[in-house]
Design an enzyme around this catalytic site. Structure first.
Site, PDB file in Angstrom:
ATOM      1  N   CYS A 104     -22.536 -24.256 -11.506  1.00  0.00           N
ATOM      2  CA  CYS A 104     -21.133 -23.819 -11.536  1.00  0.00           C
ATOM      3  C   CYS A 104     -21.003 -22.810 -12.661  1.00  0.00           C
ATOM      4  O   CYS A 104     -21.094 -23.167 -13.843  1.00  0.00           O
ATOM      5  CB  CYS A 104     -20.177 -24.984 -11.763  1.00  0.00           C
ATOM      6  SG  CYS A 104     -18.443 -24.437 -11.920  1.00  0.00           S
ATOM      7  N   MET A 314     -15.592 -18.135  -7.725  1.00  0.00           N
ATOM      8  CA  MET A 314     -16.574 -18.960  -8.401  1.00  0.00           C
ATOM      9  C   MET A 314     -17.382 -18.081  -9.361  1.00  0.00           C
ATOM     10  O   MET A 314     -17.715 -16.936  -9.022  1.00  0.00           O
ATOM     11  CB  MET A 314     -17.525 -19.610  -7.395  1.00  0.00           C
ATOM     12  CG  MET A 314     -16.817 -20.398  -6.279  1.00  0.00           C
ATOM     13  SD  MET A 314     -16.132 -19.372  -4.958  1.00  0.00           S
ATOM     14  CE  MET A 314     -17.612 -19.042  -4.008  1.00  0.00           C
TER      15      MET A 314
END
Length: 392
Positions: A104, A314
């Protein structure tokens, strides 16, 4: 009938970039969850509140979106010249799984701060005022991330005036460098091509750039699938047919990239690859009401995460965007006007983001030394999270 009481586990709830997650020190987890396996997965799912058929995660710390169904485990470094190991778990919302296949990028911005505040960085490394450079080993993809954490009066500086589209309030700026960002040890272009003809039954044959940088990502042209590239979440997420199309593109792309053997396998690997669509610059109104002019951006990008259009972008996908934009001939590069570039400012549903990347060819193969972006992070809550003692 007797029921096991709740146990409590030291935890910190943090925002990093446009994501939120629950952070743990490995040593603070119950012994059964200190090693990979079903016990760890079950514990993290219960913390987040999954699987939840209502997709709200009411009985946990998740918020029913891919951006907030996240967990992080930090531990002492296993690699030389690094300060901390960072393991990321993307928790399914309505399905019982934790996907460990990728990183992430947004929460990467919070890892350095958590490492400092949780004592994983030696006190003599922390200046009274200045910056701490934290070298992070990203254990999922075996890569180095370098975070530059601002320090004021001997503590992590979290407040500031840095604004990040997709985050309501300003905070301190954290610069994050993703070193050699190809995910894992594979080639940046797993198929060997900058652009492939991707056959998707029921959709057609699409021009696609399938790239392995930051996170495996499949880029297609917006106009080829009936979009303008200015869409906001409701235009996609309220359309079951559209979501099915994107999942089909993702599944067939995953097979072409060698990530799975069959399209069916992709359903159990929701975190990777991502699928995104791109378009040339155009005026639009972001989800906050902010006007984004065509002149403000180089390219428009919309990306899906865990089966839904992301509200912003993201962090790992931003690395993929920057890398693809830096390489002439890719779908992203052509939508951005072609040519050589070392940075790109792209428009996403919440606004804009600038990301830098430097690409070069070595023996006919494209390589990227690093991608750089600015994010922000802060602690939202710290203490203990409680879960039933028999839930893992």
């Amino acid at each position: 009938m007797a029921h096991a009481p709740q146990i409590r586990i030291p935890a910190t709830y943090m925002r990093g970039g446009t994501s939120k997650g629950v952070f743990f020190r490995l040593d603070d987890l119950p012994e059964a969850a200190q090693v990979p396996g079903p016990a760890r997965d079950a514990l993290l799912m219960r913390v987040i509140g999954s699987p939840d058929p209502y997709q709200k995660q009411i009985d946990g710390l998740g918020n029913g979106t891919s951006s907030t169904s996240k967990t992080v485990i930090l531990s002492k470094p296993t690699q030389p010249d690094h300060d901390v190991d960072y393991l990321f778990g993307q928790v399914g919302i309505d399905k019982p799984f934790v996907d460990w296949s990728g990183n992430c990028g947004n929460l990467s911005a919070a890892v350095g701060a958590f490492a400092i505040t949780s004592g994983l960085i030696p006190a003599d490394r922390i200046p009274q005022n200045g910056t701490v450079t934290v070298r992070i080993w990203q254990a999922n993809i075996q890569k180095t991330i370098v975070a530059h954490i601002p320090i004021t009066d001997g503590a992590v500086q979290e407040t500031g005036d840095f604004e990040l589209d997709g985050v309501t309030f300003p905070a301190a700026e954290v610069q994050v460098e993703f070193m050699d960002p190809a995910d894992g040890e594979g080639a940046i272009f797993p198929t060997g091509n900058l652009v492939d003809d991707l056959e998707v039954p029921g959709v057609g044959t699409l021009k696609a750039t399938m790239i392995n940088a930051g996170i495996p990502t499949i880029f297609v042209n917006a106009e080829d699938i009936g979009y303008a590239g200015t869409e906001l979440q409701e235009a996609i997420n309220n359309d079951a047919k559209a979501l099915a199309v994107f999942e089909s593109i993702r599944g067939h792309g995953a097979v072409r990239m060698g990530l799975v053997k069959t399209v069916e396998e992709a359903a159990n690997r929701q975190h990777t690859p991502k699928v995104a669509f791109v378009a040339k610059p155009s005026d639009y109104v972001a989800s906050s009401g902010k006007q984004v002019a065509a002149a403000d951006v180089d390219v428009l990008v919309r990306a899906l995460s865990m089966g839904k259009l992301h509200h912003a972008m993201m962090g790992t996908a931003a690395v993929a965007i920057a890398t693809a934009a830096a390489i002439p001939g890719t779908v992203v590069n052509m939508a951005a006007g072609g040519g050589d570039r070392t940075s790109v400012r792209f428009g996403h549903p919440s606004g804009t983001l600038r990301v830098g990347a430097e690409a070069s060819q070595v023996n006919g193969q494209w390589t990227v030394d690093k991608a750089v972006m600015s994010r922000s992070a802060r602690v939202i809550m710290e203490g203990w999270v409680r879960i039933p003692g028999d839930s893992f």
